[in-house]
Design a protein around this motif. Structure first.
Motif, PDB file in Angstrom:
ATOM      1  N   LEU A 155      12.150   4.405   3.145  1.00 30.16           N
ATOM      2  CA  LEU A 155      12.068   3.055   2.912  1.00 30.16           C
ATOM      3  C   LEU A 155      10.717   2.125   2.818  1.00 30.16           C
ATOM      4  O   LEU A 155      10.696   1.244   1.835  1.00 30.16           O
ATOM      5  N   TYR A 156       9.733   2.925   3.581  1.00 23.44           N
ATOM      6  CA  TYR A 156       8.422   2.208   3.631  1.00 23.44           C
ATOM      7  C   TYR A 156       7.767   2.440   2.242  1.00 23.44           C
ATOM      8  O   TYR A 156       7.109   1.620   1.858  1.00 23.44           O
ATOM      9  N   LEU A 157       7.880   3.471   1.749  1.00 23.31           N
ATOM     10  CA  LEU A 157       7.456   3.826   0.370  1.00 23.31           C
ATOM     11  C   LEU A 157       7.996   2.947  -0.676  1.00 23.31           C
ATOM     12  O   LEU A 157       7.383   2.356  -1.317  1.00 23.31           O
ATOM     13  N   GLY A 158       9.180   2.373  -0.564  1.00 22.65           N
ATOM     14  CA  GLY A 158       9.875   1.636  -1.415  1.00 22.65           C
ATOM     15  C   GLY A 158       9.165   0.404  -1.429  1.00 22.65           C
ATOM     16  O   GLY A 158       8.949  -0.516  -2.345  1.00 22.65           O
ATOM     17  N   ILE A 159       9.116  -0.238   0.083  1.00 20.08           N
ATOM     18  CA  ILE A 159       8.536  -1.511   0.281  1.00 20.08           C
ATOM     19  C   ILE A 159       7.168  -1.687  -0.170  1.00 20.08           C
ATOM     20  O   ILE A 159       6.660  -2.588  -0.731  1.00 20.08           O
ATOM     21  N   ALA A 160       6.382  -0.586   0.310  1.00 20.88           N
ATOM     22  CA  ALA A 160       4.854  -0.342  -0.109  1.00 20.88           C
ATOM     23  C   ALA A 160       4.716  -0.548  -1.314  1.00 20.88           C
ATOM     24  O   ALA A 160       3.716  -1.333  -1.862  1.00 20.88           O
ATOM     25  N   ARG A 177       7.669  -7.272   8.506  1.00 22.49           N
ATOM     26  CA  ARG A 177       8.629  -6.840   9.655  1.00 22.49           C
ATOM     27  C   ARG A 177       9.504  -5.829   9.452  1.00 22.49           C
ATOM     28  O   ARG A 177       9.643  -4.612  10.248  1.00 22.49           O
ATOM     29  N   MET A 178       9.973  -5.575   8.078  1.00 21.02           N
ATOM     30  CA  MET A 178      10.869  -4.414   7.873  1.00 21.02           C
ATOM     31  C   MET A 178       9.856  -3.287   7.478  1.00 21.02           C
ATOM     32  O   MET A 178      10.184  -1.971   7.981  1.00 21.02           O
ATOM     33  N   ALA A 179       8.693  -3.485   7.273  1.00 25.23           N
ATOM     34  CA  ALA A 179       7.756  -2.317   7.054  1.00 25.23           C
ATOM     35  C   ALA A 179       7.344  -1.740   8.522  1.00 25.23           C
ATOM     36  O   ALA A 179       7.262  -0.550   8.979  1.00 25.23           O
TER      37      ALA A 179
END
Ligand code: 5GP
Ligand code: MN
Ligand code: MN
Length: 313
Positions: A155-160, A177-179
Motif C-alpha cells: 500500500l505504501y508503494l501504491g501511495i508513494a 496519514r495513510m503513508a
C-alpha cells in the motif's frame, strides 16, 4: 450503476465468497500495490481470492509478497467464475483488457480517477485521494482490518508512486496519514524506493538518446520527450518515468512523453502544472487526473505529436 459508500461497499465484499481482483493493463505501482494489499486483506477475511491481470507484473514491483500469484486472463477460463470481479485503479472497462471478456461476474470498482466512466455495477470513487492504495489503506483503517507488514509495503508503494513520493499536488494530509499508517504497520520506505527507482545502464543510455531530442514548443510551455520505435525496442516494458525528465524544466506547464508502441500507435503520457490534461487526454479517448493523464493515438509518433500540439495551450 450504483455509487457505493463505505458501508455498501463493505456489504458487497461481505456477501461475496469468491472474488477475482484485477487492475489496469500496464500496471503501475498503485495498481499492483493496491491489488496486493487488498488481496492479502481479503485472504485474512477468509475469502477465496485470485488476482488476474492482462499484463505481467513489472519486475521492479515483483519483490512484493504475493506478486508471483498474479495470473494472466487465460487462467480465468480454468477457474470457476467468482461471485464478483473487483476492479482496482482502473477507470474504464477497456483498461482491464481481456479480463473484462473472460470474467462474467458482476463488476465492482474501487478507483480514484476523476475520468471514471462508471462502467461497473457499483463504484466506490474517491477522486480526492492520490492513490487507490490510499483508498485501500483507508478502508482497512475504517473496517479495523489488520495491515500486515507485507500489505503495508504494497500500500505504501501504491501511495508513494502515484503522488511522486509525496511531491505532486495530489499529496494531502490524508495521503501522508495513510503513508504513516503503512509505516506504523511495517512498511519500509527505503526498501520500496530502492526497488522502484532502481535503474540500469541500458535505461541511462536510452535517456541520453531521448534527452538529445527533447523539444520545448509553444514558447517553452510544452516539454516533449519521445521514445521512437528504436528506443522502445531497447526499453522493453521499462518506459515509466521518462516524462519526469522534462516536467520540472522552468516555464514548462505540460510535460509530454510520446512512445511509439507500434508503427501507427502512439502512447501519450501528460503531466501538468496548470492545464487540465485529463480533458486533453479525454479528447483522444483517454483520461486520468487533472494533472496526470494518458491516452493512445492511432497515428505514427510525429503525426500524433502534431495532433496533440493542436490541443495544447
Ligand atoms: P501514465 O501517463 O502514467 O500512463 O498515466 C497517468 C494517469 O492517466 C494514470 O492515472 C492513468 O491511469 C491514466 N491513464 C493513462 N492512460 C490512460 C488511458 O489510455 N485511458 C484512461 N482512461 N486513463 C489513462
Ligand atoms: Mn494506475
Ligand atoms: Mn492510481
Amino acid at each position: 450503476m450504483e455509487m457505493l459508500n463505505i458501508d455498501s461497499l463493505k456489504a458487497i465484499i461481505d456477501d461475496a465468497q469468491s472474488i477475482v481482483l484485477t487492475v489496469h493493463v500496464n500496471p503501475d505501482g498503485d495498481a499492483i500495490g493496491s491489488m496486493l494489499g487488498m488481496y492479502e486483506a481479503l485472504l485474512q477475511q477468509g475469502k477465496n481470492v485470485q488476482m488476474v491481470v492482462d499484463s505481467p507484473v513489472p519486475h521492479k514491483f515483483s519483490f512484493l509478497k504475493y506478486a508471483d500469484r498474479v495470473q494472466p486472463p487465460e487462467a480465468l477460463q480454468s477457474l470457476e467464475q467468482p461471485d464478483i470481479l473487483l476492479v482496482l485503479d482502473a477507470s474504464t472497462f477497456e483498461r482491464i483488457g481481456k479480463v473484462g471478456e473472460v470474467c462474467k461476474a458482476p463488476i465492482y470498482n474501487i478507483d480514484h480517477h476523476i475520468s471514471n466512466t462508471k462502467f461497473a455495477a457499483g463504484l466506490y470513487l474517491v477522486p480526492e485521494f492520490a492513490a487507490t492504495g490510499e483508498i485501500v489503506a483507508h478502508l482497512c483503517e475504517q473496517w479495523h482490518w489488520p495491515i500486515t507488514p507485507s500489505m503495508a509495503d504494497a500500500l505504501y508503494l501504491g501511495i508513494a508512486t502515484d503522488c511522486g513520493f509525496f511531491k505532486f499536488s495530489n499529496t494531502t494530509e490524508h495521503t501522508l496519514r495513510m503513508a504513516a499508517l503503512c509505516v506504523q504497520c511495517g512498511a519500509r520506505p527505503q526498501v520500496v524506493s530502492e526497488h522502484v527507482e532502481l535503474t540500469s545502464m541500458n535505461r541511462l543510455a536510452i535517456m541520453r538518446k531521448a534527452l538529445a531530442n527533447v523539444e520545448f514548443p509553444h514558447d517553452g510551455r510544452v516539454g516533449i520527450i519521445a521514445l521512437d520505435e528504436e528506443l522502445m525496442a531497447l526499453a522493453g516494458d521499462d518506459t515509466d518515468g521518462y516524462v519526469d525528465l522534462v516536467r520540472n524544466v522552468e516555464g514548462v506547464d505540460v510535460a509530454v512523453l510520446l512512445k511509439a508502441v507500434g508503427p501507427k500507435t502512439t502512447r501519450v503520457s501528460l503531466r501538468s502544472k496548470a492545464t487540465d490534461v485529463n480533458q486533453i487526454a479525454g479528447h483522444f479517448g483517454g483520461g486520468g487526473h487533472i494533472r496526470a493523464a494518458g491516452c493512445t493515438i492511432q497515428l505514427p509518433l510525429e503525426a500524433a505529436k502534431a495532433e496533440l500540439l493542436k490541443e495544447l495551450p
